[in-house]
Write an enzyme that holds these catalytic residues in place. Structure first.
Site, PDB file in Angstrom:
ATOM      1  N   GLU A   1      39.111  50.864  46.901  1.00  0.00           N
ATOM      2  CA  GLU A   1      39.477  51.697  45.291  1.00  0.00           C
ATOM      3  C   GLU A   1      39.529  52.609  45.393  1.00  0.00           C
ATOM      4  OE1 GLU A   1      36.257  50.324  43.767  1.00  0.00           O
ATOM      5  OE2 GLU A   1      37.072  48.913  45.473  1.00  0.00           O
TER       6      GLU A   1
ATOM      7  N   CYS B   1      35.003  43.492  46.967  1.00  0.00           N
ATOM      8  CA  CYS B   1      33.756  43.156  47.219  1.00  0.00           C
ATOM      9  C   CYS B   1      33.296  41.770  46.356  1.00  0.00           C
ATOM     10  CB  CYS B   1      32.983  44.309  45.862  1.00  0.00           C
ATOM     11  SG  CYS B   1      31.601  44.293  46.516  1.00  0.00           S
TER      12      CYS B   1
ATOM     13  N   HIS C   1      34.680  48.865  48.960  1.00  0.00           N
ATOM     14  CA  HIS C   1      35.134  49.320  48.114  1.00  0.00           C
ATOM     15  C   HIS C   1      36.344  49.863  48.383  1.00  0.00           C
ATOM     16  CE1 HIS C   1      33.722  47.317  44.156  1.00  0.00           C
ATOM     17  NE2 HIS C   1      32.041  47.317  44.563  1.00  0.00           N
TER      18      HIS C   1
END
Length: 262
Positions: free
Chosen positions: A223, A117, A221
């Site tokens: 993760e 990001c 994102h």
């Protein structure tokens, strides 16, 4: 098997206290970053923003890969030669200076890097590129890239098309659904960078270094997708698996070099 050391930059905020000093720095990081690095086989090291560039570069000497995490601030446009527009958010200069320094240090050492990001924006600016300061204001016909009500939802979702790249070699070609929470994006590419993914409105969603071992930046994102099974979560797991594999190779190469020098 080697468990490589993965540095992850922390967010930097201020917190007020009743006693002096009343305003103090607070370094923090969402647990999803730690979780996915551990799950993929790495050892996460949380990196606070340091004032001295020498301290930032010292981290590079002990790491096998670097993750530049996302954050709720914008990079000061003056850093990449522009004046801020009204829609540009306030900068976090201490964090930005630290992340730009450590990113440039990682690039110079050919350390594996993953920018997430805001991290992809750091990566591009560190390489001499520029940013779209506000997608809604500067990209005609743009998709919604940030939730309209951030109190009710963390992300909005949209497709991205993966282009021929190391990213494509990692997750495969085609269209993927990603989670989105950003109002800025890459504009002019930094030196040595190429586009690895776009959204249907033309916004650059991923870039990578063409000459580096493994340097990738994604605007979404992964993760959170991998940790909490959002969107194409298995695809996100492949990104972190590739990062750990590259970091493991870097660690082995670095160990060989140290042995030869001894």
């Amino acid at each position: 098997m080697i468990r490589p050391r993965i540095g992850i930059t922390c967010d930097l905020t201020k917190r007020n206290y009743p006693e002096d000093p009343k305003e103090r720095d607070r370094h923090s990081l969402m647990g999803a970053y730690v979780h996915v690095i551990q799950k993929a086989g790495g050892i996460p090291f949380l990196l606070p923003s340091m004032d001295d560039e020498k301290d930032a570069l010292a981290f590079i000497e002990i790491l096998d890969a670097l993750v530049i995490s996302g954050g709720g601030h914008d990079i000061d446009p003056e850093i990449y030669g522009e004046r801020p527009i009204p829609e540009c958010s306030l900068p976090n200069r201490k964090r930005a200076d630290f992340e730009l320094s450590i990113c440039r240090g990682a690039l110079s050492r050919d350390l594996p890097v993953l920018g997430i990001c805001g991290g992809v924006q750091v990566l591009n600016v560190a390489a001499g590129g520029t940013l779209v300061q506000d997608i809604a204001a500067q990209v005609e016909g743009s998709l919604v890239h940030i939730p309209e009500d951030a109190e009710k939802e963390t992300y909005t979702f949209h497709p991205v098309e993966v282009l021929p790249s190391k990213l494509e070699a990692t997750i495969g070609p085609g269209e993927y659904t990603v989670n989105s929470h950003h109002h800025q994006s890459v504009k002019d590419l930094g030196s040595g960078m190429r586009i690895a993914a776009r959204s249907p409105d033309g916004v650059i969603e991923a870039i990578e270094c063409t000459s580096c071992r493994f340097v990738l930046g994604v605007q979404w994102h992964p993760e959170s997708m991998a940790a909490y099974e959002y969107g194409d979560s298995h695809t996100s797991e492949h990104i972190f698996a590739r990062l750990i594999d590259e970091a493991r190779e870097f660690a082995m190469d670095a160990g060989t070099r140290r042995f030869e020098m001894a």
